[in-house]
Design an enzyme around this catalytic site. Structure first.
Site: not given
Ligand code: URA
Length: 449
Positions: A82, A161, A168, A183, A187
């Site tokens: 990621h 999320d 947020r 968060s 995922k």
């Protein structure tokens, strides 16, 4: 349990238990807890932080809030990667086939682009015929067969999320390290991989503006991985200027293919080798990062990485000839417009975010999630930081099908994103730190900014 008591406990610096966090997350998602109380808790976390245990529990609650991918039918350790997002970041297009060629199965879900950064799914869809929607069985079967598949995110992953992130976003609580860490990791965990490699960007084009903040975020995510049994490591990398030269979907695919052929830009190749090395180490195919790097370098140069990319494109319905003659197969923009330097000198800095915005203005990105994109549009940089430039020499080339004000605005954005000076600039190295569960190791003395 009363929500107000939990908000007060967090506001006063207390640690919430698993039961209390479950009450908050589940209550918020099923509508029992109103936005104002969830926002008050998020603000309390913003100021008080969370313990690593709280962050891990929050992550698991969010990961389990919707669909989860079960990759257990694929033999071997599945490793996901990621990136926290950057302009010109086409690393997934390179790393996925590269590490798959090394024997590490990659079953990846990726996103579309929004705002100034592009998404892997949009980039892949610029290849004629490429399908990014596969049903779950076809996706798993493809990974079992060729070791690699990349699809778009399923609609119902990590809904907790999504809901909390939206809250947020409008309550000034996005930039809290424990909340960002949970968060992102929720995922990745829902997407099913056994091991996770993170590329945390730092600089003008990134979420994290300092190396120290990026390391803190990476350490929080590595700690979550350890707590939930998914070994995680991270690389901190510079994003003070875009990665490689190409920004825009088909343009980035073309640059990724030349990198897979071993002819890519130095910065992009170095980053892919480093992240790929972490993946092959976590995936059990190399004992050390140096061995992993050497293995991957071999696969770039002997054609196996490109071969895996060709198989991957063919398996997902795309034209595999793109691997050999990308310019003949990928969509090309009708016009090219050079943006030239107003003065001679040395490139001091390039505002990555602004270059991303220029590519977006030409049609390469979307402002809202329903906008259409132009796969051929974008910006190809000619000069990068530290390069010398003569007055009137091109800094970058705009590739566009649009005409008129969009092109003029993009040219202005590109021109003002380049800062030209006389002295050679101080350049920060691309690869800054490695974070593992054993600790944080600075790769470069100059990283400390
Ligand atoms: N990216 C995410 O996925 N979550 C955050 O909270 C911030 C950036």
């Amino acid at each position: 349990m009363r929500t107000v008591d939990l908000i007060r406990k967090k506001r006063n610096g207390g640690e919430l238990t698993a039961a209390e966090l479950t009450h908050l997350v589940e209550g918020y998602c099923n509508g029992d807890i109103p936005d104002y109380q969830a926002a008050a808790w998020a603000m309390a976390v913003y100021f008080q932080g969370q313990t690593p245990e709280e962050t891990a529990i929050l992550t698991e609650l969010m990961a389990r809030s919707g669909d989860q991918l079960d990759l257990s039918s694929i033999p071997g350790l599945k490793v996901d990667k990621h990136s926290t997002g950057g302009v010109g970041d086409k690393t997934t297009l390179i790393i996925a086939p590269l590490v798959a060629a090394a024997g590490v199965p990659v079953a990846k879900m990726s996103g579309r682009g929004l705002g100034h950064t592009g998404g892997t799914i949009d980039k892949l869809e610029s290849i004629p015929g490429f399908k990014t929607e596969l049903d779950r069985e076809a996706f798993l079967a493809q990974v079992r067969q060729i070791g690699l598949a990349v699809i778009g995110q399923s609609g119902n992953m990590t809904p907790a999320d999504k809901q909390l992130y939206a809250l947020r976003d409008v309550t000034a609580t996005v930039d809290s390290i424990p909340l960002i860490a949970s968060s992102i990791m929720s995922k990745k965990i829902a997407a099913g991989a056994d091991r996770i490699v993170l590329d945390v960007k730092v600089g003008s084009g990134a979420f994290m503006k300092t190396v120290a903040a990026a390391e803190e975020l990476a350490e929080a995510m590595v700690a979550i991985g350890k707590q939930v049994g998914r070994s995680t490591s991270a690389l901190i990398s510079d994003m003070d200027q875009p990665l490689g030269y190409a920004i825009g979907n088909a343009l980035e695919v073309e640059e990724a293919i030349s990198t897979l052929r071993g002819e890519g830009p130095e910065d992009l190749t170095a980053l892919c080798l480093e992240l790929g090395a972490q993946m092959v180490v976590l995936g059990g195919k190399a004992d050390t990062l140096a061995v992993g790097r050497a293995l991957l370098e071999g696969l770039l140069h002997d054609g196996q990485a490109l071969g895996k990319f060709r198989d991957f494109v063919a398996a997902q319905g795309g034209d595999p000839g793109v691997a050999d003659t990308p310019a003949a197969i990928l969509p090309q923009a009708a016009s090219r417009t050079e943006v030239r330097a107003a003065a001679a000198g040395i490139i001091q800095s390039i505002d990555a975010e602004q270059l991303g915005a220029a590519a977006m203005r030409l049609g390469a990105g979307r402002a809202t999630k329903d906008d259409a994109i132009d796969p051929a549009a974008g910006v190809v940089m000619v000069k990068k930081v530290g390069d010398a430039v003569a007055a009137g020499e091109p800094l970058a080339v705009l590739c566009h099908n649009s005409t008129g004000s969009a092109v003029a605005e993009a040219a202005e954005l590109v021109s003002t994103s380049y800062r030209i000076g006389i002295e050679p600039p101080e350049m920060r190295p691309l690869l800054l730190s490695v974070v593992t569960s054993e600790g944080t190791r600075r790769l470069a003395k100059e990283a400390g900014k």
